[in-house]
Design a protein around this motif. Structure first.
Motif, PDB file in Angstrom:
ATOM      1  N   PHE A 554       0.856  -1.191   0.000  1.00  0.00           N
ATOM      2  CA  PHE A 554       0.000   0.000   0.000  1.00  0.00           C
ATOM      3  C   PHE A 554       0.890   1.237   0.000  1.00  0.00           C
ATOM      4  O   PHE A 554       1.865   1.319   0.756  1.00  0.00           O
ATOM      5  N   SER A 555       0.560   2.184  -0.857  1.00  0.00           N
ATOM      6  CA  SER A 555       1.383   3.385  -0.995  1.00  0.00           C
ATOM      7  C   SER A 555       1.505   4.109   0.340  1.00  0.00           C
ATOM      8  O   SER A 555       0.510   4.345   1.029  1.00  0.00           O
ATOM      9  N   ARG A 556       2.744   4.437   0.692  1.00  0.00           N
ATOM     10  CA  ARG A 556       2.965   5.168   1.935  1.00  0.00           C
ATOM     11  C   ARG A 556       2.995   6.669   1.713  1.00  0.00           C
ATOM     12  O   ARG A 556       3.319   7.429   2.637  1.00  0.00           O
ATOM     13  N   GLU A 557       2.680   7.103   0.507  1.00  0.00           N
ATOM     14  CA  GLU A 557       2.589   8.542   0.274  1.00  0.00           C
ATOM     15  C   GLU A 557       1.485   9.116   1.163  1.00  0.00           C
ATOM     16  O   GLU A 557       0.447   8.485   1.378  1.00  0.00           O
ATOM     17  N   PRO A 558       1.712  10.325   1.673  1.00  0.00           N
ATOM     18  CA  PRO A 558       0.693  10.911   2.552  1.00  0.00           C
ATOM     19  C   PRO A 558      -0.611  11.194   1.812  1.00  0.00           C
ATOM     20  O   PRO A 558      -0.604  11.490   0.614  1.00  0.00           O
ATOM     21  N   SER A 559      -1.705  11.075   2.519  1.00  0.00           N
ATOM     22  CA  SER A 559      -3.023  11.411   1.959  1.00  0.00           C
ATOM     23  C   SER A 559      -3.398  12.823   2.391  1.00  0.00           C
ATOM     24  O   SER A 559      -2.987  13.285   3.476  1.00  0.00           O
ATOM     25  N   PRO A 560      -4.163  13.500   1.530  1.00  0.00           N
ATOM     26  CA  PRO A 560      -4.681  13.037   0.241  1.00  0.00           C
ATOM     27  C   PRO A 560      -3.647  13.105  -0.867  1.00  0.00           C
ATOM     28  O   PRO A 560      -2.763  13.937  -0.845  1.00  0.00           O
ATOM     29  N   ARG A 561      -3.840  12.194  -1.855  1.00  0.00           N
ATOM     30  CA  ARG A 561      -2.950  12.175  -3.004  1.00  0.00           C
ATOM     31  C   ARG A 561      -3.619  12.740  -4.242  1.00  0.00           C
ATOM     32  O   ARG A 561      -2.996  12.848  -5.291  1.00  0.00           O
ATOM     33  N   THR A 562      -4.918  13.057  -4.135  1.00  0.00           N
ATOM     34  CA  THR A 562      -5.674  13.624  -5.247  1.00  0.00           C
ATOM     35  C   THR A 562      -6.495  14.799  -4.742  1.00  0.00           C
ATOM     36  O   THR A 562      -6.759  14.937  -3.538  1.00  0.00           O
TER      37      THR A 562
END
Length: 669
Positions: A554-562
């Motif tokens: 699962f992507s560990r990029e912070p949310s939100p990503r959009t």
């Protein structure tokens, strides 16, 4: 078992618990009281099916007498998040009264308008004489037969004397086609003829009543033998099925019926007798294609010829697929839902929506046992490969009895799987033959250590009282609210309302139907704790699941990503800020509130490519400035013109967020 596809549960969901509420949800715009979006049950309570035919129309078209206290007022009681309730009524076309209980929860709206989430629940029964608008006459105006009020009075009288009795409720199959093809006048004439024919065959000592529409009831002599009842039923079919010839039409009717035997001393109330008879009726209607007679006795299966799916079940041709459930906080797959599939020798698969309607109560119980046994065996294999997961499966509500508990005990103990890892899902639309017995059975299941979940929350005929009465620990938000969020973002208000309800009741929450990355991003940003759907994975065989678990990251990029995720998160945070401004503004950092740069959203917009000097960044700052000015007014801010200006600024900002997201999304495709 439940599939990821929509399951046709219309037959099962029509039989309702007496004195409980069928729940519809809608977003309503004031002051016109206009429907903006609604779930299918809200539409059905209005007598409608198509949302597009209802959207933009005022509820006054259905409920002409909406009282003043049903409208939102400019006072603290109508601040966002505060719920109020009231009752509405209307006279249906068939002459019966519909009484609905309504609860409203105001939400943020642009200047000059207000919005609220409406929860509408039909009052299934009403004590005689309590409501002044209930018809007082005991005769049906169309046919001259007794009406429902008269039947209720007779039932109450018989039960007061604790007599044995037999109740039969029947209706005409596909009568709606007559209304559609020939019109109401012809349909009414046919109903009068059916009533006349019933009078010729129903014994004089029995009570014959029209309950409304094409539904009739017969309250029979308590000493009637089963053989005599069978003979009467066949006579009824013979009389009613003979073609009715009128000037404009000729029509032959099939009929379906339910029968309930009441024995003195059993302690069942009148409403339960009627409900049990209705349940038998709907079971009979569910088997119109394969039944051997047109009536079903409550507690018995409808006599049918075995169908293909029943044959496949007997042959053990059941496969179990699994859909992963993602914990949004940890980013790990923490559970799987077991989903049944049936297969022919040719390899053709059948989904639950195809085979469940063809199965009896006994078939459903056996299917649950087969699926759970296989699922727990597969779970043990996953344990051995280092994947320790929870598992959930759907249990038929008609199976909730002591035998069910013992079956669960044997299967779970024989599997070696800890009971707390197993969740039993009960459909929100479930019809329980005996609510007290069902609650006791569910508690006994809990005592085994199993978890309980209310499935498809908000999807169909349901009772909010079930969240109070049933000992569930989780709710699953129906996919109809989730899968279309990109097209109907206003539904996020309903998602948030159910999220708040789950939090207030300290229940776990899982969102089904998460099919796109944007919707997943929105729910993660809102803090929905668990999700499942195609955006994570489709249902998988065990081998496919093992590969998926090995490769899943699962992507560990912070949310939100959009920007859509940003939209959902900002909607949630704005609702929280408004609630705090209304209740206790001192809990907010009032010095930072006017400065967009101190808001987490500022950094998010920059990360997404919309810095402070971009159109979105400028609108974001204006929104925070409006919040700051509003906060200076203290707890009375919601009564001020500044509050309206702040809301207008917020709506302009959010509209631009959606517009930019859709424009950028279109450009990237």
């Amino acid at each position: 078992m439940r599939s990821d596809s929509d399951e046709d549960s219309s037959e099962a969901t029509e039989a309702q618990l007496a004195q409980l509420c069928a729940v519809g949800l809608a977003l309503i715009r004031y002051p016109e009281v206009v429907v903006e979006t609604a779930n299918p049950i809200f539409l059905s309570l209005l007598g409608e099916q198509d949302l597009d035919a209802v959207r933009g129309r005022s509820l006054r078209e259905w409920f002409s007498e909406i009282p003043r206290y049903a409208l939102l007022q400019r006072d603290a009681s109508d601040a966002p998040g505060i719920r109020r309730s009231f009752c509405l009524r209307r006279l249906r076309a068939d002459g019966s009264w519909q009484i609905v209980d309504v609860a409203i929860c105001p939400v943020s709206a642009p200047v000059g308008t207000q919005r609220a989430v409406w929860t509408m629940a039909e009052r299934i029964s009403d004590p005689a004489g309590v409501q002044p608008w209930c018809p007082q006459d005991h005769r049906d105006s169309l046919t001259g037969l007794y009406n429902r009020r008269a039947l209720d009075a007779r039932l109450d009288a018989d039960l007061a004397e604790d007599r044995d009795l037999i109740l039969c409720i029947l209706d005409l199959d596909d009568f709606v086609v007559v209304n559609q093809r020939y019109g109401h006048e012809t349909a009414d004439a046919m109903l009068r003829e059916v009533a006349r024919r019933l009078e010729t065959v129903v014994p004089s000592h029995a009570m014959l009543a029209r309950l409304g529409g094409d539904e009739f009831a017969i309250l029979l002599d308590r000493n009637m033998e089963p053989q005599a009842l069978d003979a009467l039923m066949w006579n009824i079919e013979s009389a009613v099925s003979e073609a009715i010839v009128l000037d404009a039409a000729a029509w032959s009717f099939g009929i379906s019926a339910g029968v309930c035997y009441y024995r003195a001393g059993s302690g069942v109330g009148a409403e339960n007798i009627v409900r049990r008879t209705d349940q038998a009726l709907y079971l009979s209607k569910a088997h119109k294609k394969d039944r051997s007679r047109f009536w079903t006795v409550f507690g018995d299966d409808t006599p049918v010829h075995p169908n293909l799916c029943q044959i496949l079940l007997g042959q053990g041709a059941v496969d179990v697929h699994y859909q992963p459930i993602l914990d949004t906080y940890s980013g790990r797959i923490v559970a799987i839902e077991a989903l049944a599939r049936m297969r022919e020798a040719s390899g053709k698969f059948y989904l639950p929506s195809e085979f469940l309607p063809q199965m009896s109560v006994a078939n459903g119980a056996e299917l649950s046992r087969v699926v759970l046994t296989q699922a727990l065996s597969d779970l043990a294999r996953l344990d051995q490969s280092g994947h320790r997961l929870g598992i959930s499966f759907n249990l038929s509500p008609q199976s909730l009895d002591r035998e069910c508990v013992e079956c669960l005990r044997k299967v779970v103990q024989g599997s070696g799987i800890e009971a707390h890892r197993i969740t039993v899902e009960i459909l929100e639309s479930s019809d329980f033959s005996d609510i007290a017995r069902a609650i006791q059975t569910l508690r006994e299941i809990q005592e085994l250590g199993l978890e309980l979940a209310l499935d498809d929350m908000g999807s169909a005929y349901a009772s909010l009282l079930r969240l109070k009465n049933l000992p569930v620990g989780k709710i699953k938000l129906d996919q109809s609210f989730v899968s279309s969020l990109e097209h109907t973002p206003d539904d996020l208000h309903i998602v948030r309302a159910i999220q708040d309800l789950a939090a207030d009741l300290r229940l776990g929450l899982i969102a089904e139907g998460v099919e796109t990355e944007a919707v997943l991003d929105a729910l993660v940003t809102m803090g929905i704790p668990a999700v499942q759907g195609f955006a994570i994975s489709r249902p998988l065989t065990l081998a496919q699941l093992q590969t998926f678990l090995q490769d899943f990251r699962f992507s560990r990029e912070p949310s939100p990503r959009t920007l859509f995720g940003f939209y959902a998160g900002t909607m949630t945070s704005h609702a929280t800020i408004c609630r705090m401004l209304t209740v206790n503004p001192t809990e907010l950092n009032l010095q930072h509130l006017p400065l967009a740069s101190h808001c987490r959203g500022y950094a998010v917009l920059e990360r997404l490519g919309y810095p402070g000097d971009s159109p979105l960044g400028v609108l974001h700052q204006r929104y925070h400035e409006a919040l700051g000015k509003t906060s200076e007014l203290g707890v009375g801010a919601c009564h001020s013109q500044q509050w309206e200006r702040m809301q207008q600024t917020f709506d302009a900002f959010m509209a631009e967020v959606l517009s930019t997201w859709r424009r950028d999304k279109g450009g990237n495709q």
